[in-house]
Design a protein around this motif. Structure first.
Motif, PDB file in Angstrom:
ATOM      1  N   MET A   1      58.894-131.554 -14.861  1.00  0.00           N
ATOM      2  CA  MET A   1      57.760-131.180 -14.541  1.00  0.00           C
ATOM      3  C   MET A   1      57.172-132.410 -14.097  1.00  0.00           C
ATOM      4  O   MET A   1      57.338-133.560 -14.599  1.00  0.00           O
ATOM      5  N   ARG A   2      56.257-132.367 -12.915  1.00  0.00           N
ATOM      6  CA  ARG A   2      55.730-133.638 -12.380  1.00  0.00           C
ATOM      7  C   ARG A   2      54.348-133.521 -12.681  1.00  0.00           C
ATOM      8  O   ARG A   2      53.556-132.344 -12.253  1.00  0.00           O
ATOM      9  N   TYR A   3      53.722-134.397 -13.084  1.00  0.00           N
ATOM     10  CA  TYR A   3      52.130-134.364 -13.439  1.00  0.00           C
ATOM     11  C   TYR A   3      51.438-135.338 -12.766  1.00  0.00           C
ATOM     12  O   TYR A   3      52.018-136.260 -12.349  1.00  0.00           O
ATOM     13  N   TRP A   4      50.395-134.805 -12.177  1.00  0.00           N
ATOM     14  CA  TRP A   4      49.455-135.795 -11.044  1.00  0.00           C
ATOM     15  C   TRP A   4      48.149-135.926 -11.640  1.00  0.00           C
ATOM     16  O   TRP A   4      47.502-135.029 -12.557  1.00  0.00           O
ATOM     17  N   ALA A   5      47.577-136.803 -11.339  1.00  0.00           N
ATOM     18  CA  ALA A   5      46.026-137.395 -11.756  1.00  0.00           C
ATOM     19  C   ALA A   5      45.866-137.232 -13.178  1.00  0.00           C
ATOM     20  O   ALA A   5      46.347-137.980 -13.860  1.00  0.00           O
ATOM     21  N   ALA A   6      44.982-136.346 -13.480  1.00  0.00           N
ATOM     22  CA  ALA A   6      44.671-136.039 -14.835  1.00  0.00           C
ATOM     23  C   ALA A   6      45.581-135.643 -15.895  1.00  0.00           C
ATOM     24  O   ALA A   6      45.730-135.872 -16.982  1.00  0.00           O
ATOM     25  N   ALA A   7      46.366-134.932 -15.267  1.00  0.00           N
ATOM     26  CA  ALA A   7      47.678-134.435 -16.125  1.00  0.00           C
ATOM     27  C   ALA A   7      48.614-135.516 -16.354  1.00  0.00           C
ATOM     28  O   ALA A   7      49.067-135.392 -17.680  1.00  0.00           O
ATOM     29  N   LYS A   8      48.838-136.215 -15.457  1.00  0.00           N
ATOM     30  CA  LYS A   8      49.616-137.567 -15.381  1.00  0.00           C
ATOM     31  C   LYS A   8      48.947-138.455 -16.728  1.00  0.00           C
ATOM     32  O   LYS A   8      49.665-138.678 -17.757  1.00  0.00           O
ATOM     33  N   ALA A   9      47.813-138.593 -16.648  1.00  0.00           N
ATOM     34  CA  ALA A   9      47.126-139.340 -17.717  1.00  0.00           C
ATOM     35  C   ALA A   9      47.311-138.448 -19.021  1.00  0.00           C
ATOM     36  O   ALA A   9      47.524-139.299 -20.035  1.00  0.00           O
ATOM     37  N   ALA A  10      47.004-137.526 -19.184  1.00  0.00           N
ATOM     38  CA  ALA A  10      46.962-136.698 -20.440  1.00  0.00           C
ATOM     39  C   ALA A  10      48.396-136.864 -20.930  1.00  0.00           C
ATOM     40  O   ALA A  10      48.469-136.830 -22.242  1.00  0.00           O
ATOM     41  N   ALA A  11      49.438-136.525 -20.173  1.00  0.00           N
ATOM     42  CA  ALA A  11      50.815-136.528 -20.553  1.00  0.00           C
ATOM     43  C   ALA A  11      51.148-137.729 -20.994  1.00  0.00           C
ATOM     44  O   ALA A  11      52.264-138.005 -21.755  1.00  0.00           O
ATOM     45  N   ASP A  60      51.083-114.168 -13.006  1.00  0.00           N
ATOM     46  CA  ASP A  60      51.324-114.404 -14.389  1.00  0.00           C
ATOM     47  C   ASP A  60      52.262-115.223 -14.614  1.00  0.00           C
ATOM     48  O   ASP A  60      53.513-115.171 -14.176  1.00  0.00           O
ATOM     49  N   HIS A  61      52.104-116.545 -15.468  1.00  0.00           N
ATOM     50  CA  HIS A  61      53.110-117.366 -15.703  1.00  0.00           C
ATOM     51  C   HIS A  61      54.295-116.905 -16.200  1.00  0.00           C
ATOM     52  O   HIS A  61      55.386-117.409 -15.989  1.00  0.00           O
ATOM     53  N   ALA A  62      54.289-115.970 -17.019  1.00  0.00           N
ATOM     54  CA  ALA A  62      55.477-115.230 -17.632  1.00  0.00           C
ATOM     55  C   ALA A  62      56.390-114.703 -16.752  1.00  0.00           C
ATOM     56  O   ALA A  62      57.495-114.301 -16.986  1.00  0.00           O
ATOM     57  N   ALA A  63      55.782-114.339 -15.556  1.00  0.00           N
ATOM     58  CA  ALA A  63      56.610-113.625 -14.638  1.00  0.00           C
ATOM     59  C   ALA A  63      56.966-114.568 -13.325  1.00  0.00           C
ATOM     60  O   ALA A  63      57.677-114.115 -12.408  1.00  0.00           O
ATOM     61  N   VAL A  64      56.836-115.974 -13.679  1.00  0.00           N
ATOM     62  CA  VAL A  64      57.198-116.813 -12.441  1.00  0.00           C
ATOM     63  C   VAL A  64      58.366-117.423 -13.008  1.00  0.00           C
ATOM     64  O   VAL A  64      58.634-118.406 -13.854  1.00  0.00           O
ATOM     65  N   PRO A  65      59.841-117.228 -12.428  1.00  0.00           N
ATOM     66  CA  PRO A  65      60.849-117.662 -12.980  1.00  0.00           C
ATOM     67  C   PRO A  65      61.032-119.207 -12.262  1.00  0.00           C
ATOM     68  O   PRO A  65      60.760-119.535 -11.515  1.00  0.00           O
ATOM     69  N   LEU A  66      61.824-119.712 -13.419  1.00  0.00           N
ATOM     70  CA  LEU A  66      62.307-121.467 -13.088  1.00  0.00           C
ATOM     71  C   LEU A  66      63.629-121.373 -12.790  1.00  0.00           C
ATOM     72  O   LEU A  66      64.471-120.801 -13.443  1.00  0.00           O
ATOM     73  N   SER A  67      63.997-122.304 -11.792  1.00  0.00           N
ATOM     74  CA  SER A  67      65.581-122.285 -11.449  1.00  0.00           C
ATOM     75  C   SER A  67      65.944-123.663 -12.365  1.00  0.00           C
ATOM     76  O   SER A  67      65.187-124.771 -12.601  1.00  0.00           O
ATOM     77  N   GLN A  68      67.222-123.726 -12.526  1.00  0.00           N
ATOM     78  CA  GLN A  68      67.896-124.978 -13.276  1.00  0.00           C
ATOM     79  C   GLN A  68      67.817-125.979 -12.204  1.00  0.00           C
ATOM     80  O   GLN A  68      68.281-125.982 -10.727  1.00  0.00           O
ATOM     81  N   GLY A  69      67.334-127.117 -12.572  1.00  0.00           N
ATOM     82  CA  GLY A  69      67.208-128.377 -11.650  1.00  0.00           C
ATOM     83  C   GLY A  69      65.925-128.209 -10.642  1.00  0.00           C
ATOM     84  O   GLY A  69      65.732-128.994  -9.745  1.00  0.00           O
ATOM     85  N   GLY A  70      65.016-127.256 -10.799  1.00  0.00           N
ATOM     86  CA  GLY A  70      63.740-127.121 -10.060  1.00  0.00           C
ATOM     87  C   GLY A  70      62.768-127.971 -10.354  1.00  0.00           C
ATOM     88  O   GLY A  70      62.947-128.891 -11.287  1.00  0.00           O
ATOM     89  N   THR A  71      61.486-127.725  -9.829  1.00  0.00           N
ATOM     90  CA  THR A  71      60.572-128.834  -9.852  1.00  0.00           C
ATOM     91  C   THR A  71      59.225-127.868 -10.179  1.00  0.00           C
ATOM     92  O   THR A  71      59.084-126.769  -9.541  1.00  0.00           O
ATOM     93  N   VAL A  72      58.699-128.375 -11.137  1.00  0.00           N
ATOM     94  CA  VAL A  72      57.136-127.745 -11.408  1.00  0.00           C
ATOM     95  C   VAL A  72      56.238-128.936 -11.402  1.00  0.00           C
ATOM     96  O   VAL A  72      56.374-129.935 -11.905  1.00  0.00           O
ATOM     97  N   GLU A  73      55.153-128.612 -10.212  1.00  0.00           N
ATOM     98  CA  GLU A  73      54.262-129.737 -10.074  1.00  0.00           C
ATOM     99  C   GLU A  73      53.031-129.171 -10.666  1.00  0.00           C
ATOM    100  O   GLU A  73      52.654-128.118 -10.562  1.00  0.00           O
ATOM    101  N   VAL A  74      52.491-129.925 -11.565  1.00  0.00           N
ATOM    102  CA  VAL A  74      51.210-129.691 -12.344  1.00  0.00           C
ATOM    103  C   VAL A  74      49.963-130.602 -11.625  1.00  0.00           C
ATOM    104  O   VAL A  74      49.838-131.404 -11.878  1.00  0.00           O
TER     105      VAL A  74
END
Length: 81
Positions: A1-11, A60-74
């Motif tokens: 997961m990659r966090y940006w701006a306020a998400a990066k600060a909070a994480a 729906d976030h529960a219906a969004v599949p993630l791939s192994q080695g993929g990227t989630v941008e926040v």
């Protein structure tokens, strides 16, 4: 997961790995990992997400599949454009 701006600060980090099969699972795990900082969960509620470069939008976030080695941008809301 990659966090940006306020998400990066909070994480407190720019990115971290995830082990999840859906976006909902990844976000739940991230909330649990950062439970000591309630601001993190508040920021996530306002964020948009990209999964492997594709906007999640209102799906729906529960219906969004993630791939192994993929990227989630926040992406928190930000001004400009």
């Amino acid at each position: 997961m990659r966090y940006w701006a306020a998400a990066k600060a909070a994480a407190g980090t720019a990115e971290e790995p995830y082990a999840a099969s859906t976006l909902a699972e990844a976000l739940d795990a991230a909330r649990a990992a950062h439970a000591a900082n309630p601001e993190f969960a508040r920021v996530l509620m306002r964020c948009s997400f990209l999964v492997d470069g594709t906007a999640v939008g209102g799906r729906d976030h529960a219906a969004v599949p993630l791939s192994q080695g993929g990227t989630v941008e926040v992406l928190p809301p930000f001004a400009g454009g």
